[in-house]
Enzyme design. Sequence first.
Site, PDB file in Angstrom:
ATOM      1  N   ASP A 290      -6.139   4.042  12.683  1.00  0.00           N
ATOM      2  CA  ASP A 290      -7.299   4.662  12.049  1.00  0.00           C
ATOM      3  C   ASP A 290      -8.037   5.476  13.111  1.00  0.00           C
ATOM      4  O   ASP A 290      -7.957   5.175  14.305  1.00  0.00           O
ATOM      5  CB  ASP A 290      -8.249   3.599  11.500  1.00  0.00           C
TER       6      ASP A 290
ATOM      7  N   HIS B 203       0.083   1.236  15.794  1.00  0.00           N
ATOM      8  CA  HIS B 203       1.454   1.002  15.352  1.00  0.00           C
ATOM      9  C   HIS B 203       2.360   2.125  15.823  1.00  0.00           C
ATOM     10  O   HIS B 203       1.900   3.150  16.339  1.00  0.00           O
ATOM     11  CB  HIS B 203       1.494   0.895  13.821  1.00  0.00           C
TER      12      HIS B 203
ATOM     13  N   SER C 145     -10.977   3.111  21.088  1.00  0.00           N
ATOM     14  CA  SER C 145     -10.645   4.017  22.182  1.00  0.00           C
ATOM     15  C   SER C 145      -9.931   5.230  21.636  1.00  0.00           C
ATOM     16  O   SER C 145     -10.313   5.752  20.596  1.00  0.00           O
ATOM     17  CB  SER C 145      -9.804   3.291  23.231  1.00  0.00           C
TER      18      SER C 145
END
Length: 409
Positions: free
Chosen positions: A191, A267, A378
């Site tokens: 995200d 991911h 981050s």
Amino acid sequence: MAASVGPGCLRLLRGGAPWRSRRRHCEDIALSHFLQSLRKLPLRTFSTNARKVHTAPARTLSLLRPLLFLVATGGGYAGYRQYEKYQEREWEKLGLEIPRKLAGHWEVALYKSVPTRLLSRAWGRLNQVELPHWLRRPVYSLYIWTFGVNMKEAAVEDLHHYRNLSEFFRRKLKPQARPVCGQHSVISPSDGKILNFGQVKNCEVEQVKGVTYSLESFLGPRIPAEDLPFPPATSCGSFRNQLVTREGNELYHCVIYLAPGDYHCFHSPTDWTVSHRRHFPGSLMSVNPGMARWIKELFCHNERVVLTGDWKHGFFSLTAVGATNVGSIRIYFDRDLHTNSPRYSKGSYNDFSFVTHMNKEGIPMRKGEHLGEFNLGSTIVLIFEAPKDFNFKLKAGQKIRFGEALGSL
């Protein structure tokens, strides 16, 4: 202590001047004598029947002056930066391009002198402290309200389940919350917000529009040929040409910023094989979009973990960039990785190869497979080669979620 009245005052009282002016002048003379007598007193301890009262020595006052100056200048500078951020938000609302104003060398050096690594380690220890059962809901609810967290997507919605802030930051999602797009070759690994994307020109990469960083400084020196699953194209030429291994391909990049309220795991963005890891210990400056526009080569200053390998079109890399309070970067299949550790010094890097005599290919990753996690939030930077007809399905500044398409052929 009574103040004496001088002969000048007596002459005025006896003279013919108006009474009010004579009285005011005498009061001024008496006050002046009184202040002069106070200045002659030594700065020592005055004794009273109840207690001793100590006067502050002039030496202490002189020591406080630099502190007051620093507080005043620091507060003024912070206020000025907040005003600039307010202007940037107004320009964004009007759809205007934000003018670039890069930080000077002294500003970057001053920022890097702040012990952000130590503060981040302290923050990490604090996050691991188990909260009392009754305190968990109010603490997590405040965080949810502040950063707009959608707990309906969490695999466990009950706030009492998370024993500490670290577990809450690294919460997992429901399996159906992020469907992985199977029709596109590259998906978003996390995200976040798209800061920049496009082709890499020469050896400079844009962290945001108009602000670049060196490709070689970011990834580090080229990996030795014996550690690569494919041979380099040439031994000479630019660093960019060494990364592009197949004729007719181009080098692309994409920068994704993870805000504190985003899902903090990342991911695999495609089917690829990870052959090498390079860890850069560094600073932990903030990487929010405002800082990315202000500090050139911000990502090169910060601690980061670079994973490199190959996919069906050649070179592929994913870099997890650390930030303030995000010194902990975890890669699930790399147990030897320890980020923000005091044993590593800034300005160095350490390598680890996943290609061994037993495993000559490296670590295979499937699209959407769990790869690693941050604490708090981050930035993810993708740098990869692909044919010239590769197209991004993005807009700068848009919000994106893990599993959504980044681009395809």
